[in-house]
Motif scaffolding. Structure first.
Motif, short mmCIF file in Angstrom:
data_model
loop_
_atom_site.label_atom_id
_atom_site.label_comp_id
_atom_site.label_asym_id
_atom_site.label_seq_id
_atom_site.Cartn_x
_atom_site.Cartn_y
_atom_site.Cartn_z
N ASN A 28 0.80 -1.22 0.00
CA ASN A 28 0.00 0.00 0.00
C ASN A 28 0.84 1.27 0.00
OD1 ASN A 28 -2.70 -1.20 0.18
ND2 ASN A 28 -2.02 -1.92 2.20
N HIS A 29 2.16 1.12 -0.01
CA HIS A 29 3.08 2.26 -0.03
C HIS A 29 2.84 3.18 1.17
CE1 HIS A 29 4.22 1.07 -4.09
NE2 HIS A 29 2.94 0.96 -4.36
N THR A 30 2.64 2.59 2.34
CA THR A 30 2.38 3.37 3.54
C THR A 30 3.39 3.01 4.63
OG1 THR A 30 0.84 1.73 4.45
CG2 THR A 30 -0.09 3.50 3.08
N VAL A 31 3.52 3.92 5.59
CA VAL A 31 4.34 3.66 6.76
C VAL A 31 3.61 4.24 7.95
CG1 VAL A 31 5.71 5.79 6.54
CG2 VAL A 31 6.64 3.82 7.78
N GLU A 32 3.64 3.53 9.07
CA GLU A 32 3.02 3.98 10.30
C GLU A 32 4.11 4.47 11.24
OE1 GLU A 32 0.98 1.29 13.30
OE2 GLU A 32 -0.75 2.12 12.23
N MET A 33 3.88 5.64 11.83
CA MET A 33 4.92 6.29 12.62
C MET A 33 4.44 6.65 14.01
SD MET A 33 5.87 9.10 9.73
CE MET A 33 6.43 8.60 8.09
N VAL A 34 5.33 6.53 14.98
CA VAL A 34 5.12 7.16 16.27
C VAL A 34 5.59 8.60 16.11
CG1 VAL A 34 5.70 7.16 18.71
CG2 VAL A 34 5.51 4.99 17.48
N ALA A 35 4.66 9.55 16.08
CA ALA A 35 5.00 10.92 15.71
C ALA A 35 5.21 11.85 16.88
CB ALA A 35 3.91 11.49 14.80
N ALA A 36 4.67 11.54 18.04
CA ALA A 36 4.86 12.40 19.22
C ALA A 36 4.59 11.58 20.47
CB ALA A 36 3.93 13.61 19.16
N THR A 37 5.41 11.82 21.51
CA THR A 37 5.28 11.06 22.74
C THR A 37 5.21 11.92 24.00
OG1 THR A 37 7.68 10.87 23.06
CG2 THR A 37 6.60 9.18 21.71
N GLY A 38 5.38 13.22 23.88
CA GLY A 38 5.43 14.07 25.05
C GLY A 38 6.80 14.14 25.67
N PHE A 39 7.83 13.74 24.94
CA PHE A 39 9.22 13.80 25.42
C PHE A 39 9.63 15.27 25.61
CE2 PHE A 39 13.81 14.04 24.80
CZ PHE A 39 14.24 13.06 25.65
N SER A 99 -0.74 7.09 24.86
CA SER A 99 -0.10 8.40 25.04
C SER A 99 0.91 8.71 23.95
CB SER A 99 0.57 8.50 26.42
OG SER A 99 -0.39 8.37 27.45
N GLN A 100 0.70 8.13 22.77
CA GLN A 100 1.54 8.43 21.62
C GLN A 100 0.67 8.83 20.44
OE1 GLN A 100 3.64 4.71 21.04
NE2 GLN A 100 5.35 5.36 22.32
N LEU A 101 1.16 9.78 19.63
CA LEU A 101 0.47 10.15 18.40
C LEU A 101 0.98 9.25 17.29
CD1 LEU A 101 -1.30 11.95 16.61
CD2 LEU A 101 0.66 13.49 16.38
N ILE A 102 0.07 8.46 16.70
CA ILE A 102 0.42 7.54 15.63
C ILE A 102 -0.10 8.10 14.31
CG2 ILE A 102 0.31 5.16 14.81
CD1 ILE A 102 1.61 5.49 17.57
N LEU A 103 0.78 8.21 13.31
CA LEU A 103 0.40 8.69 11.99
C LEU A 103 0.60 7.59 10.96
CD1 LEU A 103 2.09 12.22 11.83
CD2 LEU A 103 -0.22 11.65 12.60
N THR A 104 -0.29 7.55 9.97
CA THR A 104 -0.09 6.71 8.80
C THR A 104 0.09 7.63 7.60
OG1 THR A 104 -1.51 4.97 9.70
CG2 THR A 104 -1.06 4.90 7.33
N VAL A 105 1.16 7.43 6.85
CA VAL A 105 1.40 8.26 5.67
C VAL A 105 1.51 7.37 4.43
CG1 VAL A 105 2.62 9.99 7.05
CG2 VAL A 105 3.92 8.24 5.85
N ARG A 106 1.10 7.92 3.29
CA ARG A 106 1.20 7.21 2.02
C ARG A 106 2.16 7.96 1.11
NH1 ARG A 106 -3.76 6.99 0.78
NH2 ARG A 106 -4.12 4.82 1.41
N PHE A 107 3.13 7.23 0.56
CA PHE A 107 4.09 7.84 -0.35
C PHE A 107 3.44 8.11 -1.71
CE2 PHE A 107 6.83 5.68 2.69
CZ PHE A 107 7.76 6.67 2.97
N GLY A 108 3.89 9.20 -2.36
CA GLY A 108 3.39 9.55 -3.68
C GLY A 108 4.09 8.78 -4.78
N GLY A 109 3.77 9.14 -6.03
CA GLY A 109 4.29 8.40 -7.17
C GLY A 109 5.43 9.08 -7.89
#
Length: 227
Positions: A28-39, A99-109
């Motif tokens: 699906n050309h996607t990646v899931e990221m832990v984007a923020a944790t309150g560090f 308590s983490q912000l999780i993002l899913t992003v899709r890469f373009g072509g």
């Protein structure tokens, strides 16, 4: 001791926080990221003329994810937003988990997007940095000479970037055409001392940011001082 609070308005630059991709889906050309944790991250308050430790509140109530919901939150190449080619994809989903912000992003072509996707797939590029606007912060003043803590209890996600190194602390000024308003509530009273682990983490963050700021200043000097 009774706490006292004062509120003031400030205009702050876009901030950056660097973390790491969590998973990659080749189909699906996607990646899931832990984007923020309150560090806690060491930053500077120009209005109060002081350094402080900034902590993001990670909750659905605190985070404005409307750019993601509207399909206009981009995946950028190292916070660069000057050209269409700088966009590598888009953020398709966000959620708060443990308590983490999780993002899913899709890469373009585009060729550039596909090249970065290959680097992510191979594990060569793993650093992630988010750009966000602070809306409201709670400042916890200290009487023991240590850095105050600013807790960002309302903020908006603007973009996420794939980066080779942790984010430049001044990148927000170059990536955005100005400052944004923020309400800062200052609390004075008894504060909890940081644990040894928190002190070590804050010191490590401060050391890393100082190094990044020095590198940014050196780069700016080599460029002839252009803003």
């Amino acid at each position: 001791m009774t706490d006292t609070q004062t509120r003031r308005e400030a205009r702050l630059p876009i901030a950056r926080a660097a973390l790491t991709p969590r998973s990659y889906d080749a189909e699906n050309h996607t990646v899931e990221m832990v984007a923020a944790t309150g560090f806690p991250v060491r930053r500077y308050d120009w209005g109060a003329d002081t350094y402080f430790n900034e902590v993001l509140t990670i909750s659905e109530e605190a985070i404005d994810g409307s750019r993601v919901d509207k399909g206009v939150c981009p995946l950028l190449n190292a916070h660069s937003s000057w050209r269409i080619e700088d966009q590598l994809g888009s953020v398709t989903n966000w959620r708060v988990e443990k308590s983490q912000l999780i993002l899913t992003v899709r890469f373009g072509g585009t060729e550039a997007a596909q090249a970065v996707e290959r680097e992510v797939a191979s594990g060569n590029v793993r650093a992630v940095s988010i750009g966000y606007s602070r809306r409201e912060m709670l400042k916890e003043s200290r009487s023991d000479g240590k850095l105050p803590t600013y807790t960002v209890n309302r903020w908006a996600l603007n973009e996420v970037s794939m980066v080779p190194v942790p984010a430049d602390p001044d990148a927000g000024v170059r990536a955005d055409d100005g400052f944004h308003p923020c309400i800062i509530t200052e609390t004075e009273g008894k504060v909890r001392a940081m644990t040894p682990e928190e002190q070590a983490a804050a010191q490590a963050a401060a050391t890393a940011e100082t190094a990044r700021a020095a590198e940014a200043a050196r780069t700016a000097g080599n460029d002839g001082g252009a803003s």
